[in-house]
Design an enzyme around this catalytic site. Structure first.
Site, PDB file in Angstrom:
ATOM      1  N   GLU A 110       2.250   1.798  -3.247  1.00  0.00           N
ATOM      2  CA  GLU A 110       1.215   2.566  -4.226  1.00  0.00           C
ATOM      3  C   GLU A 110       1.126   4.003  -3.957  1.00  0.00           C
ATOM      4  O   GLU A 110       1.199   4.900  -5.204  1.00  0.00           O
ATOM      5  CB  GLU A 110       0.073   1.959  -3.786  1.00  0.00           C
ATOM      6  N   HIS A 111       1.167   4.640  -2.819  1.00  0.00           N
ATOM      7  CA  HIS A 111       1.173   6.100  -2.625  1.00  0.00           C
ATOM      8  C   HIS A 111       2.762   6.564  -3.239  1.00  0.00           C
ATOM      9  O   HIS A 111       2.609   7.659  -3.855  1.00  0.00           O
ATOM     10  CB  HIS A 111       1.296   6.303  -1.023  1.00  0.00           C
ATOM     11  N   HIS A 161       0.815  -1.219   0.169  1.00  0.00           N
ATOM     12  CA  HIS A 161       0.186  -0.033  -0.248  1.00  0.00           C
ATOM     13  C   HIS A 161       0.909   1.002   0.058  1.00  0.00           C
ATOM     14  O   HIS A 161       0.621   2.274  -0.790  1.00  0.00           O
ATOM     15  CB  HIS A 161      -0.891   0.026   1.061  1.00  0.00           C
ATOM     16  N   GLU A 195      -5.059   6.860   6.681  1.00  0.00           N
ATOM     17  CA  GLU A 195      -6.128   6.281   6.096  1.00  0.00           C
ATOM     18  C   GLU A 195      -6.367   4.867   6.908  1.00  0.00           C
ATOM     19  O   GLU A 195      -7.724   4.576   7.048  1.00  0.00           O
ATOM     20  CB  GLU A 195      -5.792   5.448   4.844  1.00  0.00           C
TER      21      GLU A 195
END
Length: 249
Positions: free
Chosen positions: A61-62, A58, A139
């Protein structure tokens, strides 16, 4: 393979091909599409996080949005899309990471150039590393208030002890503490291969034009043998009863 569908004045055709570097491509020509769009899926997700960096898929991805070799300035892609009625997003699931965007037809080539460089030559600029760890952690804090996310977490915890489904998947400031630079590049070079990617493009441009765009911008993605960790599909013990009842308060 080419498929053609026609209803009244609308024409939709599709074609599949595989680039020399292994990227599988699905092209769609739609004569009435009011935007051009593309999505690229990488066959790797949170189930493949290393044990010492939970949430790394994740986090990567950022970081992929934060500058590339050809477009090093952070925010270049977003700025370009904003100027051309476009938008983009991405998500990391258990077994894939998906990146997607849309833009005007006229700006599509420039958008594909910027988008594809995410996968050709990301920088993973260290000066934004802590900021994005905080974004990933925020998040997670937001997700804790969501009944859907809480339900999924409880379901995952019913998996067998030791199965990766039980592990924390999204990441936070604790699991991604310290310098992640080496781990990011190792994960990227291990899994972000053309042979582990699938690309979809839709536009009103002809199939031959879309094929040329796909080859021009995505053939430069590196290709190597990807060996994903073996994950057992048997992640819960069989039950004598017909149903499993879980109560979440």
């Amino acid at each position: 393979f080419i498929f053609c569908f026609q209803a009244e004045a609308r024409v939709r055709e599709s074609q599949t091909l595989t680039l020399k570097n292994g990227v599988d491509v699905w092209l769609i020509h739609d004569s009435e599409a009011n935007r051009s769009a593309a999505a690229l899926s990488v066959g790797i997700g949170s189930l493949h996080n290393p044990n010492d960096k939970l949430g790394l898929a994740h986090y990567l991805e950022h970081m992929l949005f934060l500058g590339t070799k050809k477009f090093p300035e952070v925010g270049t892609f977003k700025k370009y899309l904003n100027q051309n009625s476009g938008r983009s997003n991405a998500y990391t699931s258990s077994d894939e990471t998906n990146y997607f965007f849309q833009s005007t037809h006229e700006s599509f080539g420039g958008a594909l150039d910027r988008f594809s460089d995410f996968f050709r030559a990301p920088l993973f600029d260290q000066k934004y590393a802590e900021r994005e760890v905080n974004a990933v952690s925020s998040e997670h804090d937001k997700n804790k208030l969501s009944d859907g996310w809480r339900k999924n977490q409880v379901m995952d915890l019913t998996a067998e002890e030791g199965h990766p489904l039980r592990r924390f998947s999204t990441g936070n400031k604790e699991t991604l503490a310290g310098n992640n630079q080496d781990s990011l590049f190792e994960f990227y070079k291990k899994y972000y291969s053309g042979s582990n990617m699938k690309l979809a493009i839709i536009s009103k441009a002809s199939l031959s034009e879309l094929e040329n765009l796909a080859k021009e911008y995505f053939s430069g993605i590196p290709n190597f043998n990807v060996e994903k960790p073996s994950i057992s599909p048997s992640y819960r013990k069989p039950l004598d009863a017909q149903y499993r009842l879980l109560k979440i308060k």
